[in-house]
Structures are given as C-alpha cells and as structure tokens.
Design a protein around this motif. Sequence first.
Motif, PDB file in Angstrom:
ATOM      1  N   TYR A  27     -40.255 -39.549 -23.028  1.00 12.97           N
ATOM      2  CA  TYR A  27     -39.634 -38.440 -22.307  1.00 12.97           C
ATOM      3  C   TYR A  27     -39.667 -38.760 -20.818  1.00 12.97           C
ATOM      4  O   TYR A  27     -40.614 -39.412 -20.338  1.00 12.97           O
ATOM      5  CB  TYR A  27     -40.381 -37.130 -22.587  1.00 12.97           C
ATOM      6  CG  TYR A  27     -40.278 -36.701 -24.036  1.00 12.97           C
ATOM      7  CD1 TYR A  27     -39.065 -36.262 -24.563  1.00 12.97           C
ATOM      8  CD2 TYR A  27     -41.380 -36.758 -24.885  1.00 12.97           C
ATOM      9  CE1 TYR A  27     -38.960 -35.890 -25.900  1.00 12.97           C
ATOM     10  CE2 TYR A  27     -41.287 -36.390 -26.215  1.00 12.97           C
ATOM     11  CZ  TYR A  27     -40.068 -35.958 -26.720  1.00 12.97           C
ATOM     12  OH  TYR A  27     -39.964 -35.601 -28.038  1.00 12.97           O
ATOM     13  N   VAL A  28     -38.634 -38.307 -20.089  1.00 16.15           N
ATOM     14  CA  VAL A  28     -38.573 -38.580 -18.648  1.00 16.15           C
ATOM     15  C   VAL A  28     -39.839 -37.982 -17.996  1.00 16.15           C
ATOM     16  O   VAL A  28     -40.049 -36.756 -18.054  1.00 16.15           O
ATOM     17  CB  VAL A  28     -37.290 -37.974 -18.039  1.00 16.15           C
ATOM     18  CG1 VAL A  28     -37.303 -38.078 -16.518  1.00 16.15           C
ATOM     19  CG2 VAL A  28     -36.044 -38.655 -18.629  1.00 16.15           C
ATOM     20  N   SER A 115     -39.210 -32.578 -29.607  1.00 15.18           N
ATOM     21  CA  SER A 115     -38.172 -32.935 -30.598  1.00 15.18           C
ATOM     22  C   SER A 115     -38.494 -32.377 -31.980  1.00 15.18           C
ATOM     23  O   SER A 115     -38.109 -32.973 -32.996  1.00 15.18           O
ATOM     24  CB  SER A 115     -38.002 -34.462 -30.714  1.00 15.18           C
ATOM     25  OG  SER A 115     -37.798 -35.031 -29.453  1.00 15.18           O
ATOM     26  N   TRP A 143     -36.363 -32.254 -25.735  1.00 12.01           N
ATOM     27  CA  TRP A 143     -35.720 -33.338 -26.485  1.00 12.01           C
ATOM     28  C   TRP A 143     -35.262 -34.404 -25.511  1.00 12.01           C
ATOM     29  O   TRP A 143     -34.984 -34.108 -24.341  1.00 12.01           O
ATOM     30  CB  TRP A 143     -34.462 -32.827 -27.213  1.00 12.01           C
ATOM     31  CG  TRP A 143     -34.721 -31.948 -28.373  1.00 12.01           C
ATOM     32  CD1 TRP A 143     -34.812 -32.304 -29.692  1.00 12.01           C
ATOM     33  CD2 TRP A 143     -34.923 -30.516 -28.347  1.00 12.01           C
ATOM     34  NE1 TRP A 143     -35.061 -31.203 -30.466  1.00 12.01           N
ATOM     35  CE2 TRP A 143     -35.133 -30.093 -29.679  1.00 12.01           C
ATOM     36  CE3 TRP A 143     -34.947 -29.558 -27.335  1.00 12.01           C
ATOM     37  CZ2 TRP A 143     -35.356 -28.771 -30.017  1.00 12.01           C
ATOM     38  CZ3 TRP A 143     -35.173 -28.231 -27.671  1.00 12.01           C
ATOM     39  CH2 TRP A 143     -35.379 -27.853 -28.993  1.00 12.01           C
ATOM     40  N   ASN A 144     -35.100 -35.625 -26.011  1.00  9.56           N
ATOM     41  CA  ASN A 144     -34.445 -36.692 -25.267  1.00  9.56           C
ATOM     42  C   ASN A 144     -33.020 -36.808 -25.786  1.00  9.56           C
ATOM     43  O   ASN A 144     -32.818 -36.998 -26.994  1.00  9.56           O
ATOM     44  CB  ASN A 144     -35.160 -38.028 -25.537  1.00  9.56           C
ATOM     45  CG  ASN A 144     -35.983 -38.473 -24.356  1.00  9.56           C
ATOM     46  OD1 ASN A 144     -36.021 -37.805 -23.328  1.00  9.56           O
ATOM     47  ND2 ASN A 144     -36.643 -39.604 -24.497  1.00  9.56           N
ATOM     48  N   ARG A 146     -29.530 -39.001 -25.518  1.00 14.56           N
ATOM     49  CA  ARG A 146     -28.794 -40.134 -24.955  1.00 14.56           C
ATOM     50  C   ARG A 146     -27.646 -39.579 -24.131  1.00 14.56           C
ATOM     51  O   ARG A 146     -27.010 -38.610 -24.536  1.00 14.56           O
ATOM     52  CB  ARG A 146     -28.193 -40.984 -26.079  1.00 14.56           C
ATOM     53  CG  ARG A 146     -29.108 -41.985 -26.713  1.00 14.56           C
ATOM     54  CD  ARG A 146     -28.382 -42.734 -27.830  1.00 14.56           C
ATOM     55  NE  ARG A 146     -27.728 -41.826 -28.747  1.00 14.56           N
ATOM     56  CZ  ARG A 146     -26.436 -41.865 -29.057  1.00 14.56           C
ATOM     57  NH1 ARG A 146     -25.649 -42.799 -28.535  1.00 14.56           N
ATOM     58  NH2 ARG A 146     -25.924 -41.004 -29.911  1.00 14.56           N
ATOM     59  N   SER A 193     -34.264 -30.242 -16.664  1.00 17.26           N
ATOM     60  CA  SER A 193     -33.725 -31.489 -17.203  1.00 17.26           C
ATOM     61  C   SER A 193     -33.807 -32.581 -16.144  1.00 17.26           C
ATOM     62  O   SER A 193     -33.815 -32.295 -14.946  1.00 17.26           O
ATOM     63  CB  SER A 193     -32.293 -31.317 -17.698  1.00 17.26           C
ATOM     64  OG  SER A 193     -31.412 -31.225 -16.617  1.00 17.26           O
ATOM     65  N   THR A 195     -32.790 -37.068 -15.771  1.00 14.49           N
ATOM     66  CA  THR A 195     -32.235 -38.252 -16.431  1.00 14.49           C
ATOM     67  C   THR A 195     -32.839 -39.509 -15.834  1.00 14.49           C
ATOM     68  O   THR A 195     -33.031 -39.596 -14.624  1.00 14.49           O
ATOM     69  CB  THR A 195     -30.698 -38.264 -16.238  1.00 14.49           C
ATOM     70  OG1 THR A 195     -30.164 -37.070 -16.793  1.00 14.49           O
ATOM     71  CG2 THR A 195     -30.060 -39.466 -16.936  1.00 14.49           C
ATOM     72  N   TYR A 246     -31.292 -41.649 -20.600  1.00 13.08           N
ATOM     73  CA  TYR A 246     -31.707 -40.497 -21.408  1.00 13.08           C
ATOM     74  C   TYR A 246     -31.893 -39.297 -20.487  1.00 13.08           C
ATOM     75  O   TYR A 246     -32.474 -39.432 -19.402  1.00 13.08           O
ATOM     76  CB  TYR A 246     -33.046 -40.748 -22.103  1.00 13.08           C
ATOM     77  CG  TYR A 246     -32.953 -41.568 -23.364  1.00 13.08           C
ATOM     78  CD1 TYR A 246     -32.581 -40.979 -24.581  1.00 13.08           C
ATOM     79  CD2 TYR A 246     -33.234 -42.919 -23.348  1.00 13.08           C
ATOM     80  CE1 TYR A 246     -32.505 -41.731 -25.743  1.00 13.08           C
ATOM     81  CE2 TYR A 246     -33.158 -43.679 -24.514  1.00 13.08           C
ATOM     82  CZ  TYR A 246     -32.791 -43.076 -25.698  1.00 13.08           C
ATOM     83  OH  TYR A 246     -32.711 -43.823 -26.843  1.00 13.08           O
ATOM     84  N   THR A 247     -31.438 -38.142 -20.948  1.00 11.80           N
ATOM     85  CA  THR A 247     -31.758 -36.896 -20.265  1.00 11.80           C
ATOM     86  C   THR A 247     -32.791 -36.172 -21.113  1.00 11.80           C
ATOM     87  O   THR A 247     -32.550 -35.909 -22.296  1.00 11.80           O
ATOM     88  CB  THR A 247     -30.510 -36.001 -20.118  1.00 11.80           C
ATOM     89  OG1 THR A 247     -29.531 -36.706 -19.357  1.00 11.80           O
ATOM     90  CG2 THR A 247     -30.853 -34.690 -19.407  1.00 11.80           C
ATOM     91  N   THR A 248     -33.944 -35.889 -20.517  1.00  9.34           N
ATOM     92  CA  THR A 248     -34.922 -35.039 -21.201  1.00  9.34           C
ATOM     93  C   THR A 248     -34.598 -33.596 -20.823  1.00  9.34           C
ATOM     94  O   THR A 248     -34.523 -33.265 -19.632  1.00  9.34           O
ATOM     95  CB  THR A 248     -36.363 -35.387 -20.783  1.00  9.34           C
ATOM     96  OG1 THR A 248     -36.629 -36.740 -21.164  1.00  9.34           O
ATOM     97  CG2 THR A 248     -37.374 -34.467 -21.488  1.00  9.34           C
TER      98      THR A 248
END
Length: 261
Positions: A27-28, A115, A143-144, A146, A193, A195, A246-248
Amino acid sequence: MVNELTDLRPSSDYSPFAATYQHRAEYVPAVVDALVRVAEVRPGDPVCDVGAGSGHLTEPLLRRGFSVDAVEPTPAMRALGETRTHGHQHVRWYDGTGESSGRASGAYALVTFGSSFNVTDRPQALAETARILRGGGYFACLWNHRVLDDPLQARIEELIRDRVPGYRHGTRRADQTEVIAASGLFETAVALSGTEVFRLPSEPWCDAWASHSTLGHQAGDGFAALLDEIRAFVRAEAGDWIDVPYTTRAWVARLAGDGEG
Ligand SMILES: C[S@@+](CC[C@H](N)C(=O)[O-])C[C@H]1O[C@@H](n2cnc3c(N)ncnc32)[C@H](O)[C@@H]1O
C-alpha cells in the motif's frame, strides 16, 4: 447497484489465491501514514486487522508500532501472515471473519480491512466493527488500484475485457462512503488516496495476478489462459522490470457517539 456488487463478492475461500498473494505491491506508505493520523492512533494502541491474509497491511501497522490482532479465516493465508510477521512481538493471529471476529467488545482503537471489506457482508462487518471498537475508535478500509490510464495497464485491461466480456471490478473499486453512512454507526467517512509508481520484478508481478480473486471468479476456466497471456504481454512490453502506478484508496470513519463500541 448494491445487489449487483454484492453478487460480485469474491468467495471467502482464498486458498487457491494464497501462494501468489505475497507478490502484490505494498500500500502507498503516505496513505497508510495519513490513515493513522486521521484515526488518531499512537504507537502501542490496539488495532484489529480483519481479513489480514498474508499480512500485507498487518506488517506496515506493526512497523508503525501498533499492537495488532490479525483476524483471518483462510488457514493458508493465515499461515503466510504468521510467517511474515514472525519476529514481531506485538501481533496475535486469530481465526475469524469481518462479520464474526471473535474479538472482545470495546477493545480496539482502530479496525482495519486491507482489501478485505469487499469480501464481507459489509453492513454486518460494520456492525461487528462497531462492537469491537472502543468509544471514539475508527474503522478503515483500503485497496490498491492499478492506475488504468497508464498505457501498459490500459492494454492489460483491454485484454481482460476482451477475454472476460462484461468484466466488473465489483466493490473493491466502489466508493465506500454510502455503505458506511447507511450503517448509521459511524461519522462521515474521510476518503484518502495517493498514487505511487512501484518498480517491480515482472515475473513475481505476473505471478501475483493468480491471487486476483475478483478476476479469477469471473474468468472461470479461462483464468489460467488469461494469466498466460498477461505474462506473455508483460514479458514482451516491459522486460524484467515493470513500473506499475498504484493508487491506494482508503476510507476512514469514527465510531458515532461517545460511549463504548
Ligand atoms: C484480498 S485478501 C487481503 C489480504 C490483506 N489484508 C491485504 O491487505 O492484502 C482478502 C482476505 O480476506 C479474507 N476473507 C475472506 N472472507 C472474509 C470475511 N468474511 N471476513 C474477513 N476476511 C475474509 C480472505 O481469506 C483473504 O485473506
């Protein structure tokens, strides 16, 4: 809409996905840090990580100094999580679910779903979370995702939609604000959020696709062939290393009222 998404809830048996799950991107970190700040938790505070799986969120929580009870129903995932967090002093693993965690009432400052909120009956999981939270405690799910407008990811998405007509991401990409509000148990959710581009070795990244239960359940018998196609595409386009943005996305909500959970 909610029913349509509920129908897409992946099966709770993650055994077939366990072996490759650990190759997923983290996760970011900035989002995990922000989540912790919003939830007003401090090192040493008790956190329950639900659907903890192979410890993908448990481990970063432990590194930030929390005392973590990890709840996970799938034995194969739990075994990976126990191995991954072995050596951390302040972690205990339990069998249980989001709907029925088996944990004590009013025990936690924060309950997290990495997740995993989408694999629960969300209203029931929120009620159970409210039960085990202490007064003023927080719920968080994340969540992650794409980033699908990245050129390479856009082409993988095209391939998926071509092979799995009508493919849907389900609740794992849905806005969670409404379901949290509908429970009547929490204050307005704060959405976070961030990224980051992760440079990852291509082969393990391709291996991790096998742990994508939302896709696996919709692709059915065609899943293995689709994974082979993704792997061939990544080998040809990216080589040994792949840059994946990835954006968390996280939602954090405080338990309503001042009393006990
Ligand atoms: C996608 S994995 C997430 C694992 C990990 N928390 C992470 O952040 O990557 C979802 C996990 O939820 C677990 N699970 C399945 N049904 C569940 C339920 N009803 N309540 C809680 N967890 C559940 C699965 O066994 C699996 O380990």
